[in-house]
Scaffold this active site. Structure first.
Site, PDB file in Angstrom:
ATOM      1  N   TYR A  68     -18.147  76.202   3.178  1.00 13.36           N
ATOM      2  CA  TYR A  68     -17.815  77.613   3.035  1.00 13.36           C
ATOM      3  C   TYR A  68     -18.622  78.437   4.061  1.00 13.36           C
ATOM      4  CZ  TYR A  68     -17.041  82.174   0.975  1.00 13.36           C
ATOM      5  OH  TYR A  68     -16.709  83.497   0.785  1.00 13.36           O
ATOM      6  N   ARG A  75     -32.115  91.553 -16.581  1.00 17.43           N
ATOM      7  CA  ARG A  75     -32.270  90.831 -15.312  1.00 17.43           C
ATOM      8  C   ARG A  75     -33.006  89.504 -15.529  1.00 17.43           C
ATOM      9  NH1 ARG A  75     -36.362  91.546 -12.084  1.00 17.43           N
ATOM     10  NH2 ARG A  75     -36.614  93.772 -12.439  1.00 17.43           N
ATOM     11  N   LYS A 134     -14.348  80.459  -9.263  1.00 21.35           N
ATOM     12  CA  LYS A 134     -13.223  79.558  -9.007  1.00 21.35           C
ATOM     13  C   LYS A 134     -12.790  78.863 -10.295  1.00 21.35           C
ATOM     14  CE  LYS A 134     -14.041  81.214  -5.072  1.00 21.35           C
ATOM     15  NZ  LYS A 134     -15.279  80.942  -4.409  1.00 21.35           N
ATOM     16  N   ASP A 188     -23.132  71.649  -3.864  1.00 21.73           N
ATOM     17  CA  ASP A 188     -22.156  72.673  -4.248  1.00 21.73           C
ATOM     18  C   ASP A 188     -20.916  71.918  -4.723  1.00 21.73           C
ATOM     19  OD1 ASP A 188     -20.084  74.535  -4.372  1.00 21.73           O
ATOM     20  OD2 ASP A 188     -20.814  75.700  -2.667  1.00 21.73           O
TER      21      ASP A 188
HETATM   22  N1  LCS Z   1     -19.190  77.712  -2.504  1.00 17.77           N
HETATM   23  C1  LCS Z   1     -17.912  77.416  -2.213  1.00 17.77           C
HETATM   24  C2  LCS Z   1     -17.521  75.979  -2.039  1.00 17.77           C
HETATM   25  C3  LCS Z   1     -16.995  78.437  -2.081  1.00 17.77           C
HETATM   26  O1  LCS Z   1     -15.729  78.110  -1.789  1.00 17.77           O
HETATM   27  C4  LCS Z   1     -17.410  79.789  -2.240  1.00 17.77           C
HETATM   28  C5  LCS Z   1     -16.456  80.919  -2.102  1.00 17.77           C
HETATM   29  C6  LCS Z   1     -18.751  80.046  -2.530  1.00 17.77           C
HETATM   30  C7  LCS Z   1     -19.604  78.984  -2.670  1.00 17.77           C
HETATM   31  C8  LCS Z   1     -19.256  81.451  -2.726  1.00 17.77           C
HETATM   32  O2  LCS Z   1     -18.919  81.907  -3.978  1.00 17.77           O
HETATM   33  P1  LCS Z   1     -18.687  83.474  -4.347  1.00 17.77           P
HETATM   34  O3  LCS Z   1     -19.920  84.193  -3.944  1.00 17.77           O
HETATM   35  O4  LCS Z   1     -17.487  83.918  -3.591  1.00 17.77           O
HETATM   36  O5  LCS Z   1     -18.504  83.435  -5.819  1.00 17.77           O
HETATM   37  N2  LCS Z   1     -15.257  80.555  -1.507  1.00 17.77           N
HETATM   38  C9  LCS Z   1     -14.264  81.362  -1.236  1.00 17.77           C
HETATM   39  C10 LCS Z   1     -13.105  80.956  -0.583  1.00 17.77           C
HETATM   40  O6  LCS Z   1     -12.888  79.824  -0.137  1.00 17.77           O
HETATM   41  N3  LCS Z   1     -12.269  81.954  -0.510  1.00 17.77           N
HETATM   42  O7  LCS Z   1     -12.821  83.114  -1.021  1.00 17.77           O
HETATM   43  C11 LCS Z   1     -14.145  82.802  -1.510  1.00 17.77           C
END
Ligand code: LCS
Length: 393
Positions: free
Chosen positions: A111, A58, A208, A183
């Site tokens: 998001y 961790r 992504k 971000d």
């Molecule tokens: N930031 C952005 C710009 C995102 O699009 C997402 C997830 C996150 C943070 C969060 O990341 P995660 O915890 O899912 O790894 N976006 C998503 C979307 O547009 N569709 O499904 C997840």
């Protein structure tokens, strides 16, 4: 060899590489929860930071550290903290950098769950937020208050692809004595480097583009200075949203082809965006690479490419959008984005459903908006898939 002196393409392949006694070409998966100490004194020294060595996964692990050092190098930061998800990275940043009574200025159309953390959860601890279209610099300036302690920007933003001037907002942020967190998930370090433009923290959902193969959920934070890095690492460690070694191994593997994937998907995206813009069924197309995009010129200066995310609206609104999503066969109807496979989704009822309707519409996320994440397939197949789906929609 010291990858710091290499060009960016070479760094994608070599950054974070570790050497072991077998000469392994890649960092092995150290699938262990804990690490033995040589003696009681050695254990005490590791805890006190007086000797090198891992303690507990961790807190740190060699496979995770290899990915962190790779990402710190790719983003020109001093250190990175890998997390279990992109949301883990975002929650870590907010909890590490905000206190009771603090105010945040943030991108409005971003998001959905990022807004949910601020509105539903941090609000219970006395943190408030003002959401503005951060692509309009004057709106950001106008939202600043004496108690503003953080500017949070998503650029390009999800799902409207708004582009914020990172350099200008970083300057404003520093004049107010507060950090700027960006971000950069939609860009990846292949297309933009927020820390070199003045941001204090850059974060990604590595789920992504960075991992890119739809088989990992993960996040990462990269800091520009030591104090911020320590705050982020300390918070992640106690919250326990660490990445797992196997996750880290897969993400590090994905990074080796990040440049190739981003370029290939982007070449497909520009063709698809132009094709969509010329279709009679389509009202508007938002793609950073189209001259019709409101911040196209800024993107040209701030980014080295335009990425592969497209939003558009059909003349028949939500109903036509639904029919299109039900009719595509090659594009998968699914949330997430940035992978080798093309995905299509409906933000208002899926990724951004958590934002109250009025606020969602006010920020431009209409019910008719369809989001399309372009993959690396043959562009002719993708266009044929869309043509077939549109003609019946
Ligand atoms: N930031 C952005 C710009 C995102 O699009 C997402 C997830 C996150 C943070 C969060 O990341 P995660 O915890 O899912 O790894 N976006 C998503 C979307 O547009 N569709 O499904 C997840």
């Amino acid at each position: 060899m010291d990858s710091k002196r290499l060009g960016f393409r070479s760094k994608l392949v070599h950054a974070g590489a570790t050497k072991d006694k077998y000469g392994s070409a890649v960092t092995p998966i150290y699938q262990t929860s804990t690490f033995g100490f040589d003696s009681a004194q050695d254990g005490a020294n590791r805890f006190a930071g007086k000797s090198e060595g891992y303690i507990y996964t961790r807190i740190g692990n060699p496979t995770i550290a290899a990915l962190e050092s790779c990402m710190a190098e790719l983003e020109d930061g001093i250190g990175a903290v890998a997390t279990s998800s992109g949301m883990g990275a975002i929650a870590t940043a907010f909890l590490a950098l905000l206190s009771k009574g603090d105010h945040v200025v943030s991108t409005a159309a971003m998001y959905g769950p990022t807004r949910t953390i601020l509105d539903k959860h941090l609000s219970r601890f006395g943190v408030s937020a003002t959401y503005v279209d951060t692509s309009d610099f004057e709106s950001v300036r106008g939202a600043m208050r004496p108690e503003t302690k953080l500017i949070y920007v998503e650029t390009p933003s999800n799902p409207l692809m708004q582009v914020t001037d990172i350099r200008a907002v970083a300057k404003l942020s520093h004049e107010h004595g507060c950090p700027l967190v960006v971000d950069s998930t939609f860009a990846s370090p292949v297309l933009q480097k927020p820390l070199t433009l003045g941001a204090d923290v850059v974060l990604h959902s590595v789920t992504k583009f960075i991992n890119g193969h739809a088989d990992v959920v993960g996040g990462i934070l990269v800091a520009r200075d030591e104090l911020t890095y320590r705050k982020l690492r300390g918070m992640m460690t106690v919250m326990g949203c660490n990445m797992d070694p196997h996750q880290a191994y897969l993400v590090h593997r994905g990074i080796k082809t990040l440049g190739l994937r981003v370029e290939r998907a982007q070449a497909n995206a520009i063709e698809i965006a132009r094709w969509l813009e010329a279709r009679p069924e389509v009202v508007w197309v938002r793609y950073v690479g189209l001259p019709s995009h409101p911040q196209h010129e800024l993107a040209r200066k701030q980014m080295t490419g335009f990425g592969s995310m497209i939003s558009f609206e059909l003349k028949g609104g939500i109903e036509a959008g639904r029919r299109l999503m039900d009719r595509v066969k090659l594009a998968m109807l699914a949330v997430s984005l940035g992978g080798v496979e093309t995905l299509i989704e409906h933000p208002a009822s899926m990724t951004h459903a958590g934002i109250p309707r009025e606020e969602r519409e006010e920020s431009g996320i209409t019910d008719g908006l369809v989001r399309y994440s372009v993959g690396i397939e043959d562009v002719s197949d993708l266009i044929e898939d869309l043509r077939h789906a549109l003609e019946g929609a």
